[in-house]
Write an enzyme that holds these catalytic residues in place. Structure first.
Site, PDB file in Angstrom:
ATOM      1  N   CYS A 116      -5.135  -1.241  -7.145  1.00 33.84           N
ATOM      2  CA  CYS A 116      -5.614  -0.509  -5.972  1.00 33.84           C
ATOM      3  C   CYS A 116      -6.936  -1.031  -5.443  1.00 33.84           C
ATOM      4  O   CYS A 116      -7.327  -0.708  -4.316  1.00 33.84           O
ATOM      5  CB  CYS A 116      -5.726   0.981  -6.296  1.00 33.84           C
ATOM      6  SG  CYS A 116      -4.164   1.711  -6.834  1.00 33.84           S
ATOM      7  N   HIS A 256     -10.060   4.437  -1.270  1.00 28.58           N
ATOM      8  CA  HIS A 256      -8.681   4.270  -1.722  1.00 28.58           C
ATOM      9  C   HIS A 256      -8.007   5.639  -1.750  1.00 28.58           C
ATOM     10  O   HIS A 256      -8.590   6.623  -2.216  1.00 28.58           O
ATOM     11  CB  HIS A 256      -8.671   3.633  -3.111  1.00 28.58           C
ATOM     12  CG  HIS A 256      -7.336   3.690  -3.783  1.00 28.58           C
ATOM     13  ND1 HIS A 256      -6.197   3.196  -3.183  1.00 28.58           N
ATOM     14  CD2 HIS A 256      -6.952   4.199  -4.987  1.00 28.58           C
ATOM     15  CE1 HIS A 256      -5.171   3.395  -3.998  1.00 28.58           C
ATOM     16  NE2 HIS A 256      -5.604   3.994  -5.087  1.00 28.58           N
ATOM     17  N   ASN A 286      -0.088   7.091  -2.112  1.00 28.84           N
ATOM     18  CA  ASN A 286      -0.860   5.963  -2.639  1.00 28.84           C
ATOM     19  C   ASN A 286      -0.047   4.686  -2.445  1.00 28.84           C
ATOM     20  O   ASN A 286       0.942   4.460  -3.138  1.00 28.84           O
ATOM     21  CB  ASN A 286      -1.158   6.198  -4.119  1.00 28.84           C
ATOM     22  CG  ASN A 286      -2.029   5.114  -4.735  1.00 28.84           C
ATOM     23  OD1 ASN A 286      -2.242   4.071  -4.138  1.00 28.84           O
ATOM     24  ND2 ASN A 286      -2.517   5.354  -5.935  1.00 28.84           N
TER      25      ASN A 286
END
Length: 329
Positions: A116, A256, A286
């Site tokens: 990520c 994020h 996500n």
């Protein structure tokens, strides 16, 4: 002589058409819309359903849109960096495949695997090629097909992730705009808390690895949550301190998109109100390396030249990263 910075001169995103809602997940695992939204902030996520298509397909869509939007000929691109943890193949690289799909030939292209945090890692690499004068046009793309590694019988993980891609074009700037500073960090002690164990050289694919469900993402949610809150907040606060920025100086926090509570904790540590936080987790979930560029894409019309942006990310590895960007257009 004025200092050269790598400015973001264009942003584009791509998400698949299929929308996986919380209501549909209720038919797959023991969960509920209320439970998912209250704990993660996610209402739906996009899924690449067409057979035979991988992360390169979405990455190529995002890069194609970026080149069209910025009136950039593919032949002008000097380098393409792809951040992904769901490559089409173990090899060749997804960056190679994206270039091939777009007719981009005879340039350097490679993948970055920092989960990520991958987009910020790729941004730092791309920025240095611009700052040294080595290249004039660098594309950084984050793309992940997380549905390919999801166990849709595991309610702890399948509710969190979606598919998507986002890309930026980096070009030289001497007016003080662009990537001003970056911080990238890692600590391998956390590897086992967020991992896909099967399919690599340690545990190649066998009947046993498939039966043991080792080819799906595994996550220790509590450990990841605690580490993400601490490290995203710390690295973002450090970025502000070393560049003498107060919360009033920051136009946008671009975090994020892992979990709404992690995002809120990071903003609180930085002293930034939620009205200055980019957030689209409700619609995409996500998307790993794609979350930060997808945020920029969604909020592009609200950005103003000279806006101070702080990027903040945390991912498997563990990895974490931050960037200070002064918006160039």
């Amino acid at each position: 002589m004025k200092q050269v910075k790598a400015s973001i001169s264009g942003i584009e995103g791509y998400v698949p058409d299929y929308i996986l809602t919380n209501a549909e997940l209720e038919t797959l695992v023991d969960t509920s819309d209320e439970w998912i939204v209250s704990r993660t902030g996610i209402k739906e996520r996009r899924i690449l359903k067409e057979p035979g298509l991988g992360s390169s397909h979405m990455g190529a869509k995002a890069v194609k849109g970026l080149l069209d939007k910025t009136n950039t000929d593919p032949a002008e691109i000097d380098l393409l960096i792809c951040a992904t943890i769901t490559p089409d193949f173990v090899f060749p690289s997804t960056a190679n495949l994206i270039c091939d799909q777009l007719g981009i030939r005879n340039i350097g292209s490679f993948d970055v695997n920092a989960a990520c945090s991958g987009f910020v890692y790729g941004l730092e690499l791309g920025a240095q090629f611009i700052e040294t004068g080595k290249y004039k046009k660098v594309v950084v793309v984050g793309t992940d097909k997380m549905s390919a590694v999801m166990d849709y019988t595991d309610r702890r993980t399948c509710i969190l992730f979606g598919d998507g891609a986002g890309a930026v074009l980096l070009e030289p700037n001497t007016e003080g705009y662009g990537v001003i500073d970056t911080l990238i960090r890692s600590d391998g002690v956390g590897y086992n808390n967020l991992v896909q164990r099967g399919g690599g050289s340690r545990f190649p694919a066998t009947h046993e690895t498939v039966d043991a469900r080792m080819h799906f993402l595994h996550q220790d949610g509590q450990q990841v949550f605690k580490s993400a809150v601490r490290n995203m907040a710390d690295v973002s606060a450090e970025m502000m301190e070393r560049n003498h920025l107060t919360h009033d100086d920051v136009a946008w926090l671009v975090p994020h998109q892992a979990n709404r509570r992690i995002i809120e904790a990071t903003a609180n540590r930085m002293g930034v109100g939620m009205d200055k936080v980019m957030m689209n987790i409700a619609h995409y979930g996500n998307t790993t390396a794609a979350t930060i560029p997808l945020c920029l894409w969604d909020y592009e019309k609200q950005l103003k030249k000279g806006d101070n942006l702080i990027f903040s990310a945390f991912g498997a590895g563990f990895t974490w990263a931050s960037a200070y960007v002064r918006w160039a257009y």
